[in-house]
Write an enzyme that holds these catalytic residues in place. Structure first.
Site, PDB file in Angstrom:
ATOM      1  N   LYS A  48       0.836  -1.195   0.000  1.00 45.27           N
ATOM      2  CA  LYS A  48       0.000   0.000   0.000  1.00 45.27           C
ATOM      3  C   LYS A  48       0.872   1.247   0.000  1.00 45.27           C
ATOM      4  O   LYS A  48       1.909   1.298   0.679  1.00 45.27           O
ATOM      5  CB  LYS A  48      -0.909  -0.027   1.229  1.00 45.27           C
ATOM      6  CG  LYS A  48      -1.959   1.075   1.301  1.00 45.27           C
ATOM      7  CD  LYS A  48      -2.870   0.841   2.503  1.00 45.27           C
ATOM      8  CE  LYS A  48      -3.941   1.903   2.647  1.00 45.27           C
ATOM      9  NZ  LYS A  48      -4.849   1.627   3.794  1.00 45.27           N
ATOM     10  N   SER A  90      -9.963  -1.089   7.035  1.00 42.59           N
ATOM     11  CA  SER A  90      -9.329  -0.971   5.728  1.00 42.59           C
ATOM     12  C   SER A  90      -8.530  -2.184   5.273  1.00 42.59           C
ATOM     13  O   SER A  90      -8.003  -2.187   4.164  1.00 42.59           O
ATOM     14  CB  SER A  90      -8.433   0.275   5.691  1.00 42.59           C
ATOM     15  OG  SER A  90      -9.219   1.429   5.838  1.00 42.59           O
ATOM     16  N   SER A 139      -9.550   1.618   2.926  1.00 42.87           N
ATOM     17  CA  SER A 139      -8.718   2.466   2.084  1.00 42.87           C
ATOM     18  C   SER A 139      -7.626   1.682   1.361  1.00 42.87           C
ATOM     19  O   SER A 139      -6.935   2.223   0.505  1.00 42.87           O
ATOM     20  CB  SER A 139      -8.083   3.575   2.931  1.00 42.87           C
ATOM     21  OG  SER A 139      -7.180   3.030   3.890  1.00 42.87           O
TER      22      SER A 139
END
Length: 479
Positions: free
Chosen positions: A86, A188, A164
């Site tokens: 990420k 998330s 996210s």
């Protein structure tokens, strides 16, 4: 020797399967890395999943790993395995955008601790993966709140991959990486894992270092693996967990995967609420969740009906995240550059966070301590909690994320609704397990356990996945 042809069996292979093929020299690490980089660069943009390709550094690392294999220097199951991270995790000398325009040119001089540990284990980082801007700090209204656009679901690109950690969800599900590293502050890891049909593990707060990761909420942020299976999550967690004196939130503990010491099913009690599988889930998902519950019951564990302690979990989590994120991004807010964010509501939310009275934040933290005690008490009666990871399938890309409506008839009990914010407030580990499909889209169950019970969580997840094959399903090929 004929050139190896990489098929979906490799791209969707588990860590152990790919590792075994490397050990048998069916292909080299360099060949594997080339194939995955080609796939990530070709398909990643179709899902808005790729933030930065790291092909050059990945191939250099792959050559080093091949040399180690030739010398029979194998020291980790992750050696030679391509993965993605990420884009809130710093990678030395490469852009780390945090998914947001104001940070598009940001470059750090050191790797995040998690990246450094995976590097030492011989894993091959092939790309930074997209995310919701600032991991959702301030609150966002649409999936498009990202520098790279809305995360698109490999099962249906008209649907969201979840936030996210949208890029890790899409990329892992589509076979663009073998595993990915995501983060969770309040959902998330679990949400994109559930929506995309992969297995995601949220570790206990403090088990994995956050040094070099963008902070959203110091007291809630967690880093964890998003993988094909529960066992893959264990292999990754074994590498990334551990004490870090430079992370003030570090728990000073490590993780060693020890399936041989897992408790027998008859020694385990699972808490659940029938209403979660019968009434509070979307009608289209009900049959799938009920079938999953039957599988869990067949594993031989005791099942006990429970109800979550009565606290305003959403409001508590929202207050803590808003106050802490406003402090973290104070310079961005006061400089006015916060208005460059893609989602206007998110910018306004960050600004509003500066006006939260200290007494409200402190009150939320005091009530949070009561939440933690309530869950400690709850775990005297049960060992784990079981619930749908999300009670609907992934939303459409154009749908507002704040558009939910209250049910016409309130449920008879709250069941375990609110388990995502509650589990994060209490710092508890959780795993999301694919358990079927509804209208062609994945659904998942989640298990939540006591702090540092990851080994047993994974053991139950592995048992569930030995009786089902949902985690092996592959989305349709996109060209």
């Amino acid at each position: 020797m004929a050139k190896f042809t990489f098929t979906d069996d490799i791209f969707f292979g588990s860590i152990s399967e790919i590792g075994a093929a490397l050990a048998k020299k069916e292909f080299s690490t360099v060949e594997l890395t080339h194939a995955f980089c080609d796939r990530l660069e070709k398909l990643g943009p179709l899902y808005n999943a790729l933030a930065v390709s790291l092909r050059d550094s990945a191939l250099r690392k792959a050559k080093d790993v091949d040399r180690a294999f030739k010398l029979d220097r194998v020291h980790s199951p992750l050696q030679g395995i391509p993965y993605g991270a990420k884009d809130l995790l710093a990678v030395k000398g490469k852009p780390t955008t945090w998914g947001a325009k104001p940070y598009a040119g940001q470059v750090f001089k050191e790797d995040a601790q998690v990246i450094e540990l995976l590097e030492k284990a011989g894993a091959i980082l092939i790309g930074k993966l997209s995310m919701v801007e600032l991991a959702g700090g301030g609150g966002y209204r649409f999936p498009s709140a990202s520098l790279t656009g809305p995360g698109l679901n490999p099962w249906d690109r008209a649907r969201w991959s979840g936030g996210s950690s949208s890029g890790p969800g899409s990329a892992t599900a589509a076979g663009l990486v073998t595993f990915s590293i995501g983060s969770e502050t309040s959902g998330s890891i679990l949400t994109p894992s559930a929506y995309c049909g992969i297995t995601g593990l949220r570790p206990t707060y403090g088990l994995v270092s956050r040094r070099g990761a963008m902070a959203l909420s110091w007291t809630l942020d967690k880093i964890g693996p998003m993988c094909r299976s529960a066992e893959d999550c264990a292999l990754v967690l074994s590498v990334i967990a551990g004490n870090d004196y430079e992370d003030p939130g570090s728990a000073g503990k490590s993780f060693h995967y020890a399936p041989q010491f897992a408790r027998k099913p008859e020694e385990i009690t699972i808490g659940y609420a029938p209403i979660d599988f019968d009434e509070t889930v979307d009608a289209s998902t009900r049959a799938g969740f009920q079938d999953a519950l039957k599988v869990v019951k067949s594993l031989g564990m005791s099942m006990k009906e429970v109800e979550i302690p009565d606290f305003p979990y959403g409001a508590l989590t929202g207050t803590i995240i808003a106050a802490e994120s406003a402090s973290i991004f104070e310079e961005l807010i006061r400089s006015g550059r916060v208005d460059e964010l893609a989602d206007h509501r998110q910018a306004q939310g960050l600004k509003a966070g500066l006006d939260i009275p200290a007494i409200d934040y402190l009150r939320a933290m005091r009530v949070r301590a009561l939440v933690q005690q309530a869950f400690r008490d709850m775990f005297f009666d049960v060992d784990f909690l079981l619930a749908p990871a999300r009670n609907t399938v992934a939303s459409k890309i154009g749908d507002r994320l704040d558009g939910g409506t209250a049910p016409a008839t309130p449920p008879k009990s709250r069941g375990l609704s609110g388990l995502i914010p509650a589990g994060n407030l209490a710092g508890l580990p959780a795993i999301s397990l694919p358990c079927g499909f509804a209208t062609g889209l994945p659904i998942a169950i989640s298990l939540v356990g006591r702090p540092f019970y990851e080994n047993q969580l994974i053991a139950i997840g592995k048992a569930f996945q030995s009786h089902t094959d949902w985690h092996r399903k592959r989305p349709p090929v996109t060209e």
